[in-house]
Write a protein that holds these residues in place. Sequence first.
Motif, short mmCIF file in Angstrom:
data_model
loop_
_atom_site.label_atom_id
_atom_site.label_comp_id
_atom_site.label_asym_id
_atom_site.label_seq_id
_atom_site.Cartn_x
_atom_site.Cartn_y
_atom_site.Cartn_z
N ALA A 90 0.85 -1.33 -0.08
CA ALA A 90 -0.10 0.17 -0.13
C ALA A 90 1.07 1.03 -0.12
N ARG A 91 0.19 2.24 -0.67
CA ARG A 91 1.31 3.15 -0.38
C ARG A 91 -0.04 4.51 -0.70
N GLU A 92 -0.10 5.83 -0.15
CA GLU A 92 -0.76 7.14 -0.44
C GLU A 92 -0.04 7.31 -1.62
N ILE A 129 -5.66 5.20 -0.35
CA ILE A 129 -4.31 4.85 -0.24
C ILE A 129 -4.64 3.78 -1.26
#
Length: 185
Positions: A90-92, A129
């Motif tokens: 996951a990444r913003e 996200i």
Amino acid sequence: MKTVQKLLMLFTVVLALAGCSTLRTASDYDKNVDLNSYKTYNFYDKGIARVKLNNLDKRRLMAAVEAEMNAKGFTKADKPDLLVNLVVVAREKTDVYGPAYYGGWGWGGGWGWRGGWGWGGPNYVNQYIEGTIIIDFLDPAKKILFWHGQGSGFNLDNFSKREQRLYTGVKEILAQYPPNVVAAR
């Protein structure tokens, strides 16, 4: 006129957001491995324990993989030919839309016609996200990774039709296995 501009802006934002919802998939495999030799599967327990999803989504993801593996003719077994490892990264993500394009001619204040074209209005920011679902096939006897598939672009903050989107995402990723089927399309 302002109502039309606002509706046009809203339509543009919705269209842009809808265009960003597709999953981007890719896969790779070991060309020296006979993929036809694998008939049974199970999950790689150590990998499942590290999946960074809540337990509800983890079970949904595993159920989606089971459904697709069974549809491909695999059988779940205690001593499998292949192990399925799942990873979620996951990444913003931040998307900025705007300002909007406006224009046209019409009757303005004072005397005479007024009009023009240009850019204006507020910016719209969407923060969420974004997840990448990775599905790896491991050979437990040889202790090797022989197939890697991934799908990126999954909005982990969106709870609308989440289970259906997980199933669709897994189906799109596993549609690339076995690789010969993809090449024949």
